[in-house]
Scaffold this active site. Structure first.
Site, mmCIF file in Angstrom:
data_model
loop_
_atom_site.group_PDB
_atom_site.id
_atom_site.type_symbol
_atom_site.label_atom_id
_atom_site.label_comp_id
_atom_site.label_asym_id
_atom_site.label_seq_id
_atom_site.Cartn_x
_atom_site.Cartn_y
_atom_site.Cartn_z
ATOM 1 N N HIS A 2 -6.890 22.750 32.878
ATOM 2 C CA HIS A 2 -6.591 24.188 32.746
ATOM 3 C C HIS A 2 -6.462 24.596 31.267
ATOM 4 C CE1 HIS A 2 -4.598 27.957 34.694
ATOM 5 N NE2 HIS A 2 -5.220 28.266 33.566
ATOM 6 N N ARG A 6 -9.090 30.409 38.889
ATOM 7 C CA ARG A 6 -7.790 29.905 39.336
ATOM 8 C C ARG A 6 -8.015 28.882 40.435
ATOM 9 N NH1 ARG A 6 -5.738 31.293 35.475
ATOM 10 N NH2 ARG A 6 -4.048 32.760 35.108
HETATM 11 P P1 NDP Z 1 -11.071 41.040 34.591
HETATM 12 O O1 NDP Z 1 -10.015 41.767 35.322
HETATM 13 O O2 NDP Z 1 -11.642 41.631 33.364
HETATM 14 O O3 NDP Z 1 -12.301 40.748 35.585
HETATM 15 C C1 NDP Z 1 -12.115 40.364 36.917
HETATM 16 C C2 NDP Z 1 -13.433 40.501 37.637
HETATM 17 O O4 NDP Z 1 -13.279 40.027 38.983
HETATM 18 C C3 NDP Z 1 -13.914 41.964 37.749
HETATM 19 O O5 NDP Z 1 -15.316 42.012 37.609
HETATM 20 C C4 NDP Z 1 -13.493 42.342 39.167
HETATM 21 O O6 NDP Z 1 -14.294 43.371 39.761
HETATM 22 C C5 NDP Z 1 -13.737 41.028 39.875
HETATM 23 N N1 NDP Z 1 -13.005 40.967 41.152
HETATM 24 C C6 NDP Z 1 -11.675 40.998 41.353
HETATM 25 N N2 NDP Z 1 -11.399 40.934 42.668
HETATM 26 C C7 NDP Z 1 -12.587 40.875 43.309
HETATM 27 C C8 NDP Z 1 -12.973 40.810 44.664
HETATM 28 N N3 NDP Z 1 -12.063 40.795 45.653
HETATM 29 N N4 NDP Z 1 -14.278 40.784 44.950
HETATM 30 C C9 NDP Z 1 -15.219 40.810 43.963
HETATM 31 N N5 NDP Z 1 -14.911 40.865 42.636
HETATM 32 C C10 NDP Z 1 -13.611 40.900 42.323
HETATM 33 O O7 NDP Z 1 -10.496 39.575 34.301
HETATM 34 P P2 NDP Z 1 -10.927 38.550 33.160
HETATM 35 O O8 NDP Z 1 -12.400 38.454 33.163
HETATM 36 O O9 NDP Z 1 -10.246 38.865 31.892
HETATM 37 O O10 NDP Z 1 -10.260 37.200 33.711
HETATM 38 C C11 NDP Z 1 -10.649 36.665 34.964
HETATM 39 C C12 NDP Z 1 -9.723 35.524 35.365
HETATM 40 O O11 NDP Z 1 -9.974 34.363 34.564
HETATM 41 C C13 NDP Z 1 -8.228 35.739 35.171
HETATM 42 O O12 NDP Z 1 -7.688 36.540 36.199
HETATM 43 C C14 NDP Z 1 -7.683 34.328 35.201
HETATM 44 O O13 NDP Z 1 -7.375 33.948 36.535
HETATM 45 C C15 NDP Z 1 -8.861 33.479 34.702
HETATM 46 N N6 NDP Z 1 -8.579 32.868 33.402
HETATM 47 C C16 NDP Z 1 -8.583 31.493 33.320
HETATM 48 C C17 NDP Z 1 -8.351 30.883 32.123
HETATM 49 C C18 NDP Z 1 -8.421 29.404 31.996
HETATM 50 O O14 NDP Z 1 -8.080 28.866 30.941
HETATM 51 N N7 NDP Z 1 -8.883 28.690 33.000
HETATM 52 C C19 NDP Z 1 -8.053 31.655 30.905
HETATM 53 C C20 NDP Z 1 -8.102 33.079 31.105
HETATM 54 C C21 NDP Z 1 -8.340 33.647 32.315
HETATM 55 P P3 NDP Z 1 -14.291 44.865 39.152
HETATM 56 O O15 NDP Z 1 -15.089 44.754 37.867
HETATM 57 O O16 NDP Z 1 -14.993 45.676 40.176
HETATM 58 O O17 NDP Z 1 -12.870 45.244 38.927
HETATM 59 C C1 OXD Z 2 -4.900 32.774 31.592
HETATM 60 C C2 OXD Z 2 -4.908 31.310 31.669
HETATM 61 O O1 OXD Z 2 -4.834 33.445 32.625
HETATM 62 O O2 OXD Z 2 -4.758 30.653 30.610
HETATM 63 O O3 OXD Z 2 -4.942 33.303 30.468
HETATM 64 O O4 OXD Z 2 -5.100 30.762 32.746
#
Ligand code: NDP
Ligand code: OXD
Length: 312
Positions: free
Chosen positions: A275, A227
């Protein structure tokens, strides 16, 4: 029972699919005449304030993307389970993006693009092997782990960082308190974190200064597809200019669309995309949501439910 589609963009492709996949439900959009008391489900992205009020029989909210920061910002968020997108179509798209840009930097492709434009035939470098390049996945959830497996299949040396440090077979996972050690072994930093109060602005000069300085790429590379709120763009620019970072690949921005006057557009060390690293393709996403609704109606637990106290 009614499914409300509450979007800031054209809902038509979604409505057509939900009506086809859930014929036993009424699918409506904001602006239609419908009884708010009959709305059982909402499929939404970036709902406008007020659009989710008065839904007295709501059972679940479905985010049309993997990230839910757009919902966490919503005032008076209904107190029902929130399901986010975690399905193969989106996951594989993100891995394509991450692998593409890791390989682009491994093979120094931007340099050859520049040489081609100038008709220069020069081959004076020996690129490192993938095994000599250390990729660090900042955020090691659904998306980070899938990309990690694909990068490793190509030979990259991959590790992850997550809040919990939960073990993932075959990878070194650094926990929340081990960020410095994780950064010190990272040549390409791939940010796939959710945006929460804890992660806001995490991609800043202090963090970039802790990345490895002895890697085979000649300087650390940042890839942020998480993000825009994770990054401090003035820090990215000044770190690119003074060599703290070698290059940045950005899919997300502090302000989207990226303002026309942003210096990121023209910076020679920046690759940017609008994005779209991993779009929520309507057919696959609607199918996933329809399956979740069916599970729920069979009395089975919903999957990929967000924990509002963590914000993701
Ligand atoms: P998940 O919830 O599966 O994974 C999030 C990861 O981040 C987990 O490993 C979590 O740790 C870690 N995390 C969260 N907060 C912290 C913190 N404070 N410190 C350290 N680690 C942290 O999410 P996804 O992998 O499915 O998606 C990740 C992000 O990708 C989405 O939230 C979105 O913002 C972004 N995204 C962007 C897209 C784009 O087109 N650019 C498309 C889709 C998603 P833990 O494993 O311990 O919970
Ligand atoms: C998502 C994105 O969060 O597209 O899926 O950013």
């Amino acid at each position: 029972m009614t499914l409300l589609v509450a979007l800031t963009w054209d809902p038509a492709p979604w409505v057509e699919r939900f009506r086809r996949m859930l014929p036993e439900h009424d699918t409506v959009v904001l602006g239609d005449e419908f009884d708010r008391n009959k709305v059982r489900y909402v499929a939404t992205w970036g709902p406008k304030p007020g659009s989710l009020s008065g839904l007295t029989n709501l059972a679940a909210l479905f985010s049309l993307g993997a990230g839910v920061d757009h919902l966490m910002r919503y005032p008076d968020l209904p107190d029902v389970p929130i399901v986010r997108v975690a399905q193969d179509d989106l996951t594989h798209r993100m891995s394509e993006y991450v692998v593409l840009h890791c390989l682009m930097h491994l093979r120094d492709q931007r340099r050859y693009d520049g040489q081609q434009r100038q008709r220069i035939w020069r081959d004076d470098r020996h690129p490192p092997a993938a095994r000599e390049v250390r990729v660090g996945m900042l955020g090691f959830g659904v998306l980070g782990q899938d990309a990690a497996h694909k990068l490793r299949a190509l030979g990259f040396d991959v590790a992850g960082w997550s809040r919990s440090g939960r073990p993932v077979e075959g990878f070194r996972v650094y926990g929340g308190g081990e960020l410095d050690a994780f950064l010190a072994r990272t040549d390409i930093l791939v940010s796939l974190l959710p945006l929460t109060p804890d992660t806001h602005g995490i991609l800043n000069r202090d963090l970039f200064a802790k990345l490895s300085r002895d890697g085979r790429l000649g300087g650390p590379v940042l890839i942020n597809a998480g993000r825009g709120g994770l990054q401090v763009e003035t820090d990215i620019l000044s770190c690119l200019d003074d060599g703290t970072l070698k290059a940045a690949v950005l899919d997300v921005f502090e302000t989207e669309p990226l303002p026309e006057d942003s210096p990121l557009w023209g910076h020679p060390a920046v690759t940017l995309t609008p994005h779209n690293a991993a779009v929520s393709e309507p057919e696959a996403t609607a199918r996933y949501i329809a399956e979740q609704i069916r599970r729920f109606e069979r009395g089975e637990p919903l999957e990929n439910v967000v924990d509002p106290s963590r914000g993701y």
